[in-house]
Scaffold this active site. Structure first.
Site, mmCIF file in Angstrom:
data_model
loop_
_atom_site.group_PDB
_atom_site.id
_atom_site.type_symbol
_atom_site.label_atom_id
_atom_site.label_comp_id
_atom_site.label_asym_id
_atom_site.label_seq_id
_atom_site.Cartn_x
_atom_site.Cartn_y
_atom_site.Cartn_z
ATOM 1 N N ASP A 15 -5.639 47.678 1.384
ATOM 2 C CA ASP A 15 -5.602 47.828 -0.068
ATOM 3 C C ASP A 15 -4.302 48.513 -0.479
ATOM 4 O O ASP A 15 -3.750 49.315 0.270
ATOM 5 C CB ASP A 15 -6.818 48.678 -0.512
ATOM 6 N N ASN A 63 -12.259 38.317 -4.685
ATOM 7 C CA ASN A 63 -10.825 38.213 -4.999
ATOM 8 C C ASN A 63 -10.467 36.914 -5.734
ATOM 9 O O ASN A 63 -9.404 36.804 -6.335
ATOM 10 C CB ASN A 63 -9.957 38.341 -3.736
HETATM 11 C C1 IPE Z 1 -4.945 44.299 -1.072
HETATM 12 O O1 IPE Z 1 -4.088 44.786 -2.028
HETATM 13 C C2 IPE Z 1 -4.759 42.825 -0.801
HETATM 14 C C3 IPE Z 1 -5.854 41.956 -1.271
HETATM 15 C C4 IPE Z 1 -7.023 42.347 -1.705
HETATM 16 C C5 IPE Z 1 -5.614 40.513 -1.272
HETATM 17 P P1 IPE Z 1 -4.401 44.703 -3.587
HETATM 18 O O2 IPE Z 1 -3.882 43.407 -4.101
HETATM 19 O O3 IPE Z 1 -5.856 44.946 -3.831
HETATM 20 O O4 IPE Z 1 -3.529 45.889 -4.159
HETATM 21 P P2 IPE Z 1 -3.843 46.828 -5.420
HETATM 22 O O5 IPE Z 1 -5.216 47.404 -5.236
HETATM 23 O O6 IPE Z 1 -3.749 45.970 -6.638
HETATM 24 O O7 IPE Z 1 -2.783 47.874 -5.366
HETATM 25 MG MG MG Z 2 -6.965 46.599 -4.434
#
Ligand code: IPE
Ligand code: MG
Length: 241
Positions: A15, A63
Site C-alpha cells: 500500500d 480495486n
Molecule cells: C497499492 O497502492 C497498490 C494497489 C492497491 C494496486 P495504492 O494505489 O493503494 O496507494 P495509495 O493508498 O493510493 O497511496
Molecule cells: Mg491504498
C-alpha cells in the site's frame, strides 16, 4: 543469543504507491511502476532469506472501483511484466502462483498469468503467491462451493469437513501466514487472507511500498523476532503478563 527465526509464510499488503507518487508530484501510475520494480527485487530477497512462501496483495476485487485509467494501467503493467520478468523468476528458481477469481480479468492478463505459472511450476526456491482480483470473503465463498460440489458428488461425507479440508479447497493450500506486513501506515486487513492470518504477527510500517526495500524488510524481521508467539498458550519461560 536466541536463534533468529525466519517466518515460513510472509504476507504483504502493499500500500502507498499512489501517495508515494503524489508526494513527489508524479502521476499515480508512476507509483505503481515504482511499486512493481520494488516488488520484483523484494520478492526474491525475501525468498532468498529462507521464507518459503510469500503472498502479496497486488489487486483486490474492490480495486476495480478505481478509475478505468488506473485499472487499465495496472493490468497492462502486469501483462507486460509477467512476460518480461519470467526469465528473472526462472533464474532465481521461484515458483509463481496466483490467488483470486479469474472471472473479471482480461484474457491477456489471464494468458500472461498462465504463462508465468506454467513456466515456473517446477522451481524450488520458494513460492511467490500473487493475489490478483483477490478477496478473502470471495475465497471463502468459492471454497464453500467447491466443498458443496464434492459433497453432492459423494466425494466426501459431512464428517470429512474439517479445517484441513477447508484449507485444501482455498485458491491455493499454502498454510498459515506467520508474519503479515501492511505498508504505508494504514492499519487495516482489507479482506486479505482472513482464514490464513488467524495467528499472524502483524506489522504496520509507515513506509510507502515503493520505498519498502530489502533493508526495510530485514528490519521487519527483527521486529518479528521480538514478538512472542504463543498461539493461545502460555510461554512459562518468559514474562507474558
Ligand atoms: C497499492 O497502492 C497498490 C494497489 C492497491 C494496486 P495504492 O494505489 O493503494 O496507494 P495509495 O493508498 O493510493 O497511496
Ligand atoms: Mg491504498
Amino acid at each position: 543469543m536466541k536463534n533468529f527465526k525466519i517466518p515460513n509464510h510472509v504476507g504483504i499488503i502493499l500500500d502507498g504507491n499512489g501517495r508515494w507518487a503524489t508526494s513527489r508530484n508524479l502521476k499515480r501510475s508512476e507509483g505503481h511502476k515504482a511499486g512493481y520494480k520494488n516488488l520484483k527485487k523484494l520478492s526474491v530477497h525475501i525468498l532468498n532469506k529462507g521464507v518459503k512462501i510469500l503472498s502479496v496483495f497486488v489487486f483486490s476485487t474492490e480495486n476495480f472501483k478505481r478509475s478505468e485509467e488506473e485499472v487499465g494501467y495496472l493490468m497492462n503493467l502486469m501483462v507486460k511484466k509477467f512476460r518480461m520478468d519470467a526469465k528473472y523468476f526462472m533464474k532465481n528458481n521461484v515458483k509463481v502462483v496466483f490467488s483470486g477469481r479469474r472471472d473479471g480479468l482480461r484474457k491477456d492478463v489471464l494468458d500472461s498469468m498462465d504463462y508465468l505459472v506454467d513456466l515456473t511450476k517446477d522451481n524450488t526456491n520458494g513460492i511467490f503467491n500473487i493475489c490478483l482480483n483477490y478477496g478473502s470473503r470471495s475465497e471463502i465463498v468459492d471454497m464453500t462451493k467447491k466443498i458443496a460440489e464434492k459433497y453432492k458428488n459423494n466425494e466426501i461425507d459431512l464428517d470429512d469437513i474439517d479445517e484441513e479440508l477447508v484449507s485444501k479447497n482455498l485458491y491455493n493450500d499454502l498454510g498459515d501466514i506467520d508474519f503479515l506486513i501492511r505498508t504505508s501506515g494504514e492499519q487495516r486487513i482489507s479482506n486479505f487472507m482472513l482464514w490464513q492470518i488467524s495467528y499472524s504477527e502483524i506489522y504496520f510500517p509507515e513506509t510507502y511500498f515503493p520505498d519498502f526495500d530489502n533493508k526495510e524488510f530485514d528490519k521487519s524481521l527483527e521486529i518479528y523476532n521480538n514478538r512472542d508467539r504463543r498461539f493461545g498458550g502460555v510461554n512459562y519461560d518468559t514474562k507474558t503478563n
